[in-house]
Design a protein around this motif. Structure first.
Motif: not given
Length: 513
Positions: A109-115
């Motif tokens: 959870e809480n990852l941006d799309e790139a990560a």
């Protein structure tokens, strides 16, 4: 009664196709007074052929009967079955997204799309590309994700586009061995790829990948343990089916057309049993680590009820293939006298000694005869005197011509030994009203008295040749390429070691790995 399920399409009264939708064949033990449920669970997405005529019906008209589920009574005794009703349920997912979807796209959870894209792509690439992934490879696919993201509705649509590109890569589509040139030892990931494609006809699993990553797979003890684990896995059944099909040339049976007036019992169900028998037999030899010489002759067979009836064995209860003992008088045992292999080397009306002889030399002894020279005279079937002759007599007449003798003297005796079996591999005692003559003399003056004499000769005089032949065939399948002269020394060394260990098929797999 025994029930079978088929799926197919039916475009018109003259155009239809169907195939077995499940290997499950329930035995009906219910009665009209006490009915019972019989259920098939089928992955319809795996069924071929694909429907060619879906959607051809127009609104308001009679629907096109283009998709059929057929329930077939497979009883050999024509026991009647009464069906009350049929219920079809599809898309029965207990949760959505399903587990396979979750494993593919799950990220912390809480990852941006790139990560998130980096996590998904790195995990997927490691599996698809068999562990050989550099950080630069991952970043190149992340860059592709950023390029397609503005054109996609959401993260999932964009990431699926990139995953598709990974599966389109030669690094997924082709098997590339790493660790040195041919003859050099493979590295861990190369060894894992060879093991999985050999024994599972697929990619590795997580346990094999971890062993490759740690380098443990290169240690003999770990390698033996992984091979044993993989052979015990149900996925190893693919090797039995696919290797046997390639080794024995079973595609010949796919296209066999039999004279059904002459052989009324040869129906699609019996043909399907014939197609499956060699693979089940190979699997039995493999699982029990029996001698590879059992492929020449054994006192057991692996048959289903249809083949048991075809061979004259006692009627079996239930369904499916099982190991059964063979009475000596049946003249069966091993691969050579299996009905499907004899049938595919016939012409659909009668036996074909030439086809059977060439097949044995090519597939069993790995000693194919040379191609026929140009302008070979053919047998004149318009000659009424020739038509009076049996197949064996025609071959003898043909062999009397100098241009034909050198090849046919080497081929014909092997096929003539099978003359006691007709075009569908059933035992017979007469040919064209005359007693069967299955006695032939090899070029070395050794007499083969029928199939039993042929087997005895192979076991007494050609054991080493056969063992080397089976090692060569399995080696080529394991490597995924034809063998060359450079491989001969290693094949001979493995053959000698296998003979010292007792010729076990499971031992052969271990030696090749």
């Amino acid at each position: 009664a025994v029930l079978q399920l088929e799926f197919g399409w039916h475009a018109s009264n003259d155009s239809q196709a169907s195939m077995r939708a499940s290997s499950y064949e329930p035995v009906v033990e219910a009665t009209a007074e006490q009915p019972g449920w019989y259920e098939w669970r089928v992955e319809l997405s795996e069924i071929e052929p694909r429907n060619l005529v879906r959607g051809t019906a127009k609104m308001g008209e009679t629907p096109s009967p283009s998709e059929l589920l057929r329930i077939i009574n497979g009883s050999l005794d024509n026991v009647p079955v009464q069906i009350d009703y049929v219920e079809v349920t599809s898309a029965a997912w207990p949760v959505w997204p399903p587990e396979s979807h979750r494993r593919l796209l799950e990220v912390p959870e809480n990852l941006d799309e790139a990560a998130a894209a980096t996590v998904v792509l790195e995990r997927f690439m490691k599996l698809a590309w068999r562990g050989r992934v550099q950080q630069a490879d991952v970043q190149a696919r992340v860059a592709l994700f950023h390029a397609v993201r503005p054109e996609c509705a959401d993260f999932q649509e964009a990431i699926l586009e990139v995953l598709a590109s990974i599966l389109a890569s030669p690094r997924f589509l082709y098997l590339v061995e790493t660790g040195g040139e041919r003859g050099m030892r493979l590295d861990g990931h190369g060894q894992a790829s060879r093991l999985s494609t050999f024994m599972w006809c697929s990619i590795h699993d997580e346990a094999l990948l971890q062993s490759a990553d740690s380098g443990a797979l290169l240690q003999p003890a770990e390698l033996r343990q992984q091979v044993q684990r993989m052979l015990a896995d149900p996925r190893s059944e693919r090797m039995s089916q696919q290797f046997v099909r390639q080794w024995l040339g079973l595609q010949l049976l796919d296209y066999l057309r039999v004279d059904n007036e002459r052989y009324p019992r040869f129906d699609p169900a019996l043909k399907q049993s014939m197609q499956q028998e060699p693979g089940h037999y190979f699997r039995e030899v493999l699982v029990s680590n029996s001698s590879v010489l059992d492929f020449v002759h054994s006192d057991y067979a692996v048959v289903d009820p249809r083949l048991a009836r075809h061979y004259g064995l006692p009627q079996q209860s239930g369904t499916g293939f099982r190991r059964v003992s063979l009475p000596l008088e049946l003249g069966r045992g091993g691969l050579l006298t299996q009905a499907g292999l004899l049938a595919m080397n016939s012409d659909g009306r009668d036996s074909h000694p030439l086809k059977r002889g060439i097949w044995l030399l090519e597939r069993i002894l790995n000693d194919p005869p040379p191609p026929p020279p140009p302008a070979v005279p053919v047998i004149d079937l318009a000659d009424p005197e020739i038509l009076k002759l049996t197949l064996k007599q025609r071959l003898e007449n043909h062999r009397s011509q100098p241009a034909c003798y050198s090849c046919h003297a080497r081929i014909d005796p092997w096929g003539i030994a099978f003359e006691e079996f007709d075009a569908v591999g059933a035992k017979r005692s007469q040919v064209q009203g005359q007693p069967v003559d299955a006695v032939a003399e090899l070029y070395n003056r050794r007499v083969l008295a029928g199939a039993e004499g042929l087997k005895r000769y192979l076991l007494e005089e050609r054991q080493d040749q056969f063992v080397t032949a089976i090692v060569s065939k399995v080696s080529a399948f394991a490597l995924g390429r034809p063998l060359t002269f450079a491989d001969r020394g290693q094949v001979d060394a493995i053959s000698r070691q296998l003979r010292r260990q007792g010729d076990g098929l499971g031992d052969l797999i271990q030696l090749l790995c």
